[in-house]
Design a protein around this motif. Structure first.
Motif, PDB file in Angstrom:
ATOM      1  N   LEU A 257     -11.705   4.007   5.820  1.00 28.61           N
ATOM      2  CA  LEU A 257     -11.797   2.581   5.540  1.00 28.61           C
ATOM      3  C   LEU A 257     -12.741   2.326   4.369  1.00 28.61           C
ATOM      4  O   LEU A 257     -12.488   1.484   3.509  1.00 28.61           O
ATOM      5  N   LYS A 258     -13.859   3.043   4.374  1.00 27.25           N
ATOM      6  CA  LYS A 258     -14.916   2.745   3.409  1.00 27.25           C
ATOM      7  C   LYS A 258     -14.510   3.028   1.970  1.00 27.25           C
ATOM      8  O   LYS A 258     -14.920   2.318   1.059  1.00 27.25           O
ATOM      9  N   THR A 259     -13.746   4.073   1.794  1.00 21.17           N
ATOM     10  CA  THR A 259     -13.440   4.463   0.417  1.00 21.17           C
ATOM     11  C   THR A 259     -12.666   3.378  -0.327  1.00 21.17           C
ATOM     12  O   THR A 259     -13.090   2.966  -1.408  1.00 21.17           O
ATOM     13  N   HIS A 290      -4.191  -1.399  -5.615  1.00 20.01           N
ATOM     14  CA  HIS A 290      -3.861  -0.105  -5.022  1.00 20.01           C
ATOM     15  C   HIS A 290      -4.735   0.226  -3.812  1.00 20.01           C
ATOM     16  O   HIS A 290      -4.242   0.737  -2.800  1.00 20.01           O
ATOM     17  N   GLU A 291      -5.984  -0.088  -3.939  1.00 18.71           N
ATOM     18  CA  GLU A 291      -6.874   0.202  -2.810  1.00 18.71           C
ATOM     19  C   GLU A 291      -6.511  -0.659  -1.606  1.00 18.71           C
ATOM     20  O   GLU A 291      -6.580  -0.208  -0.461  1.00 18.71           O
ATOM     21  N   ALA A 292      -6.147  -1.904  -1.881  1.00 20.24           N
ATOM     22  CA  ALA A 292      -5.759  -2.785  -0.781  1.00 20.24           C
ATOM     23  C   ALA A 292      -4.494  -2.262  -0.108  1.00 20.24           C
ATOM     24  O   ALA A 292      -4.352  -2.296   1.118  1.00 20.24           O
ATOM     25  N   LYS A 293      -3.596  -1.709  -0.916  1.00 18.92           N
ATOM     26  CA  LYS A 293      -2.377  -1.131  -0.359  1.00 18.92           C
ATOM     27  C   LYS A 293      -2.708   0.045   0.555  1.00 18.92           C
ATOM     28  O   LYS A 293      -2.103   0.216   1.608  1.00 18.92           O
ATOM     29  N   ARG A 294      -3.681   0.807   0.116  1.00 19.50           N
ATOM     30  CA  ARG A 294      -4.111   1.933   0.961  1.00 19.50           C
ATOM     31  C   ARG A 294      -4.584   1.436   2.310  1.00 19.50           C
ATOM     32  O   ARG A 294      -4.292   2.019   3.352  1.00 19.50           O
ATOM     33  N   LEU A 298      -3.163   2.277   5.999  1.00 19.48           N
ATOM     34  CA  LEU A 298      -4.057   2.738   7.046  1.00 19.48           C
ATOM     35  C   LEU A 298      -3.874   1.910   8.310  1.00 19.48           C
ATOM     36  O   LEU A 298      -3.771   2.443   9.414  1.00 19.48           O
ATOM     37  N   ALA A 299      -3.810   0.603   8.111  1.00 22.83           N
ATOM     38  CA  ALA A 299      -3.642  -0.281   9.261  1.00 22.83           C
ATOM     39  C   ALA A 299      -2.341   0.037   9.973  1.00 22.83           C
ATOM     40  O   ALA A 299      -2.291   0.107  11.209  1.00 22.83           O
ATOM     41  N   GLY A 300      -1.286   0.254   9.173  1.00 28.66           N
ATOM     42  CA  GLY A 300       0.007   0.580   9.757  1.00 28.66           C
ATOM     43  C   GLY A 300      -0.059   1.843  10.570  1.00 28.66           C
ATOM     44  O   GLY A 300       0.422   1.914  11.708  1.00 28.66           O
TER      45      GLY A 300
END
Lengths: 343, 233
Positions: A257-259, A290-294, A298-300
Motif C-alpha cells: 500500500l505504502k509504495t 499509474h500508482e492509483a491504478k496499482r 491491490l484492492a481488487g
C-alpha cells in the motif's frame, strides 16, 4: 486431609478395629476357660471337704457326741488347710447360716467384707484386697461350709495379658501405619505427577506428557490426559500459526500500500506546491494515475482473497505450453540480466 | 527533460547524491525533487547496479531503499561505510525494531514511506550539514543566503537585515528556484497556518524586493499562482 493420609487412616482403622475385636475375644475366651477349669478343681476340693465334714458329723452322731463348736474346731484343725484356700464352718438355723464372726472354725481373714453366696452357689468377690471365689454348701448337722479360693493371681495374670496385648496392638499400629504410609505414598505418587503436569500446561508448556503405565484407573487418567495435552498443543500451534500468517499478511499488504501512496503523495504535493511546466505536469499526472491504478488492482486482489474460501474454485485445463511461454515472457528481463539465453 | 539547468555559481557546492530505489515512480520523484533543490543525482534501481556506481564514483550522500533486488540496503550500507559516505534509509519498514537496526548499523537518518518531499529535502540537508559536506549556501542574483547561520549577504559582503519571516520566505523561493509557487503553499510553509488573505504575503514579498534591491522582476509575480524566483538569465 490429603488422599494418601485418608488411605492410611482407613487402613489403620480397619486394622485397629479387627485386631482389638479379635484380640479381646481371644483374651476373654482364654480367661473364661481358665476360670472354669480352675473352678472345677475348686469344686472338687470343696466337695472333698464337704464329704469329710459330713463323715465327721455322722461319726460324731454315731458316737453320741454333740456337733458343737469344740468338736468342729478340733475337726477343723485335724483337717488342716491349703494355701490360697480358706474355709469356714458355721452353724445354720432356720433363718440361714450364722454370720461369719460366729463360725465354729474359720480361716477366713479377719474382717472379711466380701459377698457370700446362697446355698449351693458360688460367687466371685473382692475382700481383704484379694479376689475370691466362695462356695457354700449346707451340710448335715446344721452346718454350712464356705470355701473361698484365692483367684487374685488369675486376675492379675489376665491384667498382665491385657497389658501385653495393648503393647502389641500399639506396635502393630505403628508398623502398620508405617507400611500403609509407604504404600499409599507409592500409589498416590502418579497423582502428584498429574497435578504437576496440569499446572505446567496451564502455564503454557504444552509439550509435557505424564506417561503413567500402572494398568489401573490412574494409568487410564494419565493416558487420557496425554491425549488432551496433545490436542491442546496442536490447537495452540494452529492458532499461533494463524496469527503469524495474519501478521505477515498485514505487513506485506501495508508495504504494498505504502509504495504507491508515496508516489501519489509526492507528485500531488509537487503539483500543489508549484505550477509546473507542461512536461512536468504530464509526468506528474501520469505517475499519479499509474500508482492509483496499482492501488485499485491491490484492492481488487484483496477482495478476491477475502472471498477465496467462499467461492468455489473452478478448475479448468490449462495449456502447459502457454503457461510456460507466459512465465518465460514475464521473467525475460530478469533472466537476461542474469546471463541466461532467452528464446 | 525535467533537468533544471545547472547554473554556474548558483550554488556554492553541488552535492552528488546517489538514489537507490527499485520503485521507478518513487525514484523519479526523489530525483526530480532533489535536482530542483540543486543537487546532482544518480539513480540505481537495484543493489548490484548501485554497488557498481559506488565503486566508480564518489558521492556526498546516498539515499537507500532497504528492500532491493540484488544487494539489500543493509549490505550497501556496509559498502558505503568505509568510504565515509553518509546514508539515509528510505523504506516502508516502519517498526521500531527496523529503525533501530538501520540506525545502529550506521545509517545517518531513517525516512519512512510515505514521506513528504519537503521532509526528504530537509533531512538530506541536515545530514549533509552534520557531516560537513555542505554548508548550504543558496545564491541568486548576487545575494547569498546561509541556511545554517541564518544570514543574508549582498554581493559586496554587506549583510541584509531580514525578519525571520522574510528570511524563511526568501529561503523558500531560493530552494524552489525556477518554480512558480502557489500562494497558499508559500504562506503555509512560512507562517505555518492556512492562508487567510494574501495581503501579508504580498507585503512581505514587496519588502523583500526592496531590501534586496531586486526591482527587476527577480521575484516574478505569476498570474493566478503566486511567486517565482527567476533563474539566472
Amino acid at each position: 486431609m490429603r488422599f494418601s493420609a485418608k488411605l492410611v487412616c482407613s487402613m489403620l482403622l480397619v486394622v485397629v478395629a479387627f485386631f482389638s475385636l479379635g484380640g479381646s475375644a481371644l483374651l476373654y475366651g482364654d480367661f473364661t476357660d481358665h476360670l472354669s477349669s480352675s473352678g472345677q478343681q475348686e469344686q472338687g476340693q470343696h466337695g472333698l471337704v464337704c464329704a469329710a465334714v459330713e463323715n465327721e458329723v455322722l461319726a460324731l452322731l454315731r458316737q453320741g457326741e454333740a456337733v458343737d463348736r469344740a468338736a468342729i474346731q478340733a475337726f477343723g484343725q485335724r483337717l488342716g488347710g491349703a494355701p490360697d484356700q480358706v474355709r469356714a464352718l458355721l452353724p445354720r438355723t432356720a433363718e440361714g447360716p450364722a454370720p461369719l464372726e460366729q463360725a465354729y472354725d474359720s480361716s477366713f481373714p479377719a474382717g472379711w467384707a466380701g459377698k457370700l453366696p446362697g446355698a449351693g452357689q458360688a460367687v466371685i468377690t473382692r475382700a481383704d484386697g484379694r479376689v475370691w471365689r466362695v462356695y457354700r454348701s449346707d451340710l448335715l448337722g446344721g452346718l454350712t461350709l464356705y470355701s473361698a479360693f484365692d483367684l487374685t493371681e488369675a486376675f492379675a495374670a489376665r491384667t498382665r495379658s491385657l497389658r501385653r496385648f495393648f503393647m502389641l496392638e500399639a506396635a502393630v499400629l505403628a508398623a502398620a501405619g508405617a507400611v500403609a504410609a509407604a504404600l499409599s505414598h507409592r500409589l498416590t505418587r502418579p497423582l502428584a505427577l498429574l497435578t504437576r503436569a496440569s499446572s505446567r500446561m496451564a502455564a503454557g508448556d504444552y509439550a509435557l506428557r505424564t506417561d503413567i503405565h500402572t494398568g489401573d484407573e490412574i494409568g487410564e487418567l494419565s493416558e487420557s490426559f496425554d491425549r488432551m495435552a496433545a490436542a491442546v498443543q496442536e490447537k495452540v500451534a494452529a492458532l499461533e500459526l494463524s496469527v503469524r500468517q495474519r501478521e505477515d499478511f498485514m505487513g506485506a499488504f501495508t508495504h504494498e500500500l505504502k509504495t504507491p501512496m508515496t508516489g501519489i503523495l509526492g507528485y500531488a504535493d509537487l503539483l500543489r506546491t508549484m505550477q509546473p511546466d507542461p512536461a512536468e505536469q504530464r509526468e506528474a499526472a501520469g505517475a499519479i494515475y499509474h500508482e492509483a491504478k496499482r492501488l485499485e488492482d491491490l484492492a481488487g486482489k484483496l477482495l478476491q482473497l477475502l472471498h477465496l474460501d467462499e467461492e468455489e474454485l473452478a478448475l479448468g485445463p490449462v495449456s502447459l505450453d502457454a503457461a510456460a511461454a507466459q512465465a518465460v515472457r514475464s521473467a525475460a528481463p530478469l533472466l537476461r540480466q542474469n546471463g541466461a539465453a532467452v528464446a | 527533460m525535467l533537468e533544471p539547468e545547472k547554473e554556474k555559481g548558483a550554488y556554492a557546492a553541488l552535492n552528488r547524491i546517489l538514489i537507490v530505489e527499485d520503485e521507478a515512480t518513487i525514484a523519479r520523484l526523489i530525483e526530480v525533487s532533489l535536482k530542483r533543490a540543486g543537487y546532482e543525482c544518480t539513480v540505481a534501481h537495484d543493489g548490484l547496479a548501485a554497488a557498481d556506481l559506488i565503486e566508480a564514483h564518489d558521492f556526498d550522500l546516498a539515499l537507500l531503499d532497504i528492500m532491493l533486488p540484488g544487494l539489500d540496503g543493509y549490505e550497501l550500507l556496509d559498502y558505503l561505510r568505509p568510504m565515509g559516505t553518509p546514508v539515509i534509509f528510505i523504506t516502508a519498514k516502519t517498526t521500531t525494531k527496523d529503525r533501530v537496526r538501520g540506525l545502529s548499523l550506521g545509517a545517518d537518518d531513517y525516512l519512512v514511506k510515505p514521506f513528504a518531499v519537503e521532509e526528504l529535502l530537509a533531512r538530506v540537508e541536515a545530514v549533509l550539514r552534520r557531516t560537513g559536506r555542505g554548508g548550504r549556501l543558496l545564491q541568486a542574483f548576487g545575494v547569498t543566503l546561509d541556511a545554517v547561520g541564518r544570514t543574508v549577504t549582498r554581493a559586496d559582503g554587506s549583510p541584509v537585515e531580514l525578519t525571520p519571516r522574510e528570511f524563511a520566505l526568501l529561503e523558500q523561493l531560493l530552494r524552489n528556484r525556477g518554480a512558480a509557487l502557489y500562494r497558499d503553499v508559500l504562506y503555509e510553509r512560512v507562517w505555518g497556518a492556512e492562508l487567510a488573505d494574501t495581503r501579508t504575503l504580498d507585503l512581505h514579498i514587496q519588502r523583500l524586493r526592496k531590501k534586496l534591491g531586486w526591482q527587476d522582476h527577480q521575484i516574478e509575480t505569476v498570474y493566478r499562482v503566486g511567486y517565482r524566483l527567476r533563474k539566472e538569465d
